[in-house]
Design an enzyme around this catalytic site. Structure first.
Site, PDB file in Angstrom:
ATOM      1  N   ASN A 173      28.087 -32.845  17.039  1.00 55.67           N
ATOM      2  CA  ASN A 173      28.243 -31.597  16.293  1.00 55.67           C
ATOM      3  C   ASN A 173      26.866 -31.217  15.743  1.00 55.67           C
ATOM      4  OD1 ASN A 173      28.858 -29.545  14.558  1.00 55.67           O
ATOM      5  ND2 ASN A 173      30.117 -30.774  13.161  1.00 55.67           N
ATOM      6  N   TRP A 174      26.279 -30.218  16.357  1.00 55.38           N
ATOM      7  CA  TRP A 174      24.894 -29.857  15.995  1.00 55.38           C
ATOM      8  C   TRP A 174      24.820 -29.020  14.729  1.00 55.38           C
ATOM      9  CZ3 TRP A 174      22.182 -28.364  21.289  1.00 55.38           C
ATOM     10  CH2 TRP A 174      22.243 -29.473  22.155  1.00 55.38           C
ATOM     11  N   LYS A 175      25.966 -28.564  14.247  1.00 57.22           N
ATOM     12  CA  LYS A 175      26.025 -27.744  13.026  1.00 57.22           C
ATOM     13  C   LYS A 175      25.056 -26.551  13.153  1.00 57.22           C
ATOM     14  CE  LYS A 175      27.600 -31.848  10.666  1.00 57.22           C
ATOM     15  NZ  LYS A 175      27.714 -32.633   9.452  1.00 57.22           N
ATOM     16  N   HIS A 182      36.537 -28.954  10.058  1.00 55.69           N
ATOM     17  CA  HIS A 182      35.462 -29.806   9.564  1.00 55.69           C
ATOM     18  C   HIS A 182      35.378 -29.657   8.036  1.00 55.69           C
ATOM     19  CE1 HIS A 182      31.490 -31.448   8.876  1.00 55.69           C
ATOM     20  NE2 HIS A 182      31.597 -32.026  10.064  1.00 55.69           N
ATOM     21  N   GLU A 239      32.981 -29.316   6.161  1.00 58.73           N
ATOM     22  CA  GLU A 239      32.054 -28.266   5.722  1.00 58.73           C
ATOM     23  C   GLU A 239      32.724 -26.892   5.795  1.00 58.73           C
ATOM     24  OE1 GLU A 239      28.887 -29.437   8.348  1.00 58.73           O
ATOM     25  OE2 GLU A 239      28.690 -31.287   7.191  1.00 58.73           O
ATOM     26  N   GLU A 282      36.776 -38.007   9.284  1.00 57.37           N
ATOM     27  CA  GLU A 282      35.435 -37.856   8.724  1.00 57.37           C
ATOM     28  C   GLU A 282      35.512 -37.937   7.196  1.00 57.37           C
ATOM     29  OE1 GLU A 282      32.797 -35.790  11.949  1.00 57.37           O
ATOM     30  OE2 GLU A 282      33.218 -34.477  10.270  1.00 57.37           O
ATOM     31  N   GLY A 318      26.490 -37.013   6.448  1.00 61.54           N
ATOM     32  CA  GLY A 318      25.120 -36.618   6.132  1.00 61.54           C
ATOM     33  C   GLY A 318      24.517 -37.374   4.962  1.00 61.54           C
ATOM     34  N   SER A 365      27.760 -40.345   9.405  1.00 58.19           N
ATOM     35  CA  SER A 365      26.557 -41.189   9.476  1.00 58.19           C
ATOM     36  C   SER A 365      26.634 -42.270  10.556  1.00 58.19           C
ATOM     37  CB  SER A 365      26.259 -41.806   8.102  1.00 58.19           C
ATOM     38  OG  SER A 365      26.008 -40.794   7.150  1.00 58.19           O
ATOM     39  N   GLY A 398      26.896 -36.160  13.781  1.00 65.07           N
ATOM     40  CA  GLY A 398      26.119 -35.044  13.256  1.00 65.07           C
ATOM     41  C   GLY A 398      24.633 -35.274  13.489  1.00 65.07           C
ATOM     42  N   GLY A 399      23.934 -35.698  12.449  1.00 65.10           N
ATOM     43  CA  GLY A 399      22.470 -35.833  12.485  1.00 65.10           C
ATOM     44  C   GLY A 399      21.937 -36.566  13.711  1.00 65.10           C
TER      45      GLY A 399
END
Ligand code: 13P
Length: 252
Positions: free
Chosen positions: A9-11, A94, A96, A166, A172, A212, A233-234
C-alpha cells in the site's frame, strides 16, 4: 487452500516518475511463484501501472473507492471507473480512511457491498487502536468491526474478500505486533468467520497482517498459522525491502 499474498500500500507517496521507477524494479525481479503480489499506487497512476505491469504477475489494486455508484461526488472514484481500467480489487476501510476521512463501519459495509456486487474484490482492513488494547478491548473492537461490515455480506461473495488485520498502533510507528499478538487476532477473526459461515470458508479466507512489517520481522510474522501474508506500507516503497518480504512469505 488459501492464498499467500503480499500487497504494497503505497498510500500518498511517489509521483509518476517514482511510480514507474519502483514498478520497473519490481517487474524486473524474480517473484516467488507461490505468493500473489499486489501493489497499490495512487489512484492517479493506476492505469499507467496496469499498462506498465502488463507482462508481470503483479496485480494493481486501488487504495480506496467511493460508496456510491455514481453522481455528484466531486473528487471521488467509482467502482465502475476502476473496473473500466482493469482494476479487480480495492483496499477498503484502512484505518487512515477511518480516522482522517471519518469512514464509519456503515459506510464501509456500503462500499464493500457495492464492490462485491459489481465484481470488485476487497481487501478489508480492521484493527484496534492503542487505547482499545490498553483497556483489553481489542477482541471486542475487532469483533464489532467485522460483524457490522463483512460478516453482513452473503457467503457466496466471500471468494472475493481478503481480510487485513492492521492494529492502528503498529502502522507507520515502527512498532509491530508480536507474532503471537498477530496470530491471536488472526485466529480470533478466522473463528468468527467459522461461526458464521463454517469451516471451509474460514479456512479459505486469506488474512493479512499490516503494521510495520519489515524484512527483519516478516518471516516470524508470516510463519504464524493464521497469517497468510502482509499489507505493507513504508517497506513497500523500497523495492529491495518489498522483494525480501515477498520472499519471506514464500518460505513461510
Ligand atoms: P506500515 O507498514 O508503514 O506500518 O503501514 C502499514 C499499512 O498501513 C499498510 O496498509
Amino acid at each position: 487452500m488459501r492464498k499467500k499474498i503480499v500487497a504494497g500500500n503505497w498510500k500518498m507517496n511517489n509521483n509518476l516518475i517514482e511510480t514507474e521507477l519502483l514498478l520497473s524494479k519490481l517487474k524486473n525481479s524474480n517473484l516467488a511463484p507461490n505468493v500473489e503480489v499486489m501493489v497499490s499506487p495512487s489512484n492517479l497512476f493506476l492505469k499507467t501501472s496496469i499498462d506498465f505491469l502488463s507482462s508481470s504477475k503483479i496485480e494493481v489494486v486501488s487504495q480506496n473507492v467511493h460508496n456510491k455508484s455514481n453522481g455528484a461526488y466531486t473528487g471521488e472514484i467509482s467502482v465502475g471507473m476502476l473496473k473500466s481500467i482493469g482494476i479487480n480489487k480495492s483496499i477498503i476501510g484502512h484505518s487512515e480512511r477511518r480516522s482522517h476521512f471519518q469512514e464509519s463501519n456503515e459506510t464501509l459495509l456500503e462500499k464493500s457491498k457495492l464492490c462485491l456486487e459489481n465484481g470488485l474484490g476487497i481487501i478489508f482492513c480492521f484493527g484496534e487502536e492503542l487505547s482499545d488494547r490498553k483497556m483489553g478491548k481489542h477482541f471486542e473492537v475487532v469483533e464489532n468491526q467485522l460483524s457490522t461490515t463483512v460478516l453482513q455480506i452473503s457467503k457466496n461473495k466471500w471468494q472475493n474478500i481478503i481480510l487485513a488485520y492492521e492494529p492502528v498502533w503498529a502502522i507507520g510507528t515502527g512498532e509491530t505486533a508480536s507474532p503471537d499478538q498477530a496470530q491471536e487476532i488472526h485466529q480470533f477473526a478466522r473463528n468468527i468467520i467459522f461461526k458464521k459461515f463454517g469451516k471451509e470458508l474460514s479456512e479459505n479466507t486469506s488474512i493479512l497482517y499490516g503494521g510495520s512489517v519489515k524484512p527483519k520481522n516478516a518471516s516470524d510474522i508470516f510463519s504464524q498459522t493464521d497469517v497468510d501474508g502482509g499489507l505493507i506500507g513504508g517497506a513497500s516503497l523500497i523495492a529491495e525491502d518489498f522483494l525480501s518480504i515477498i520472499e519471506s512469505n514464500s518460505e513461510s
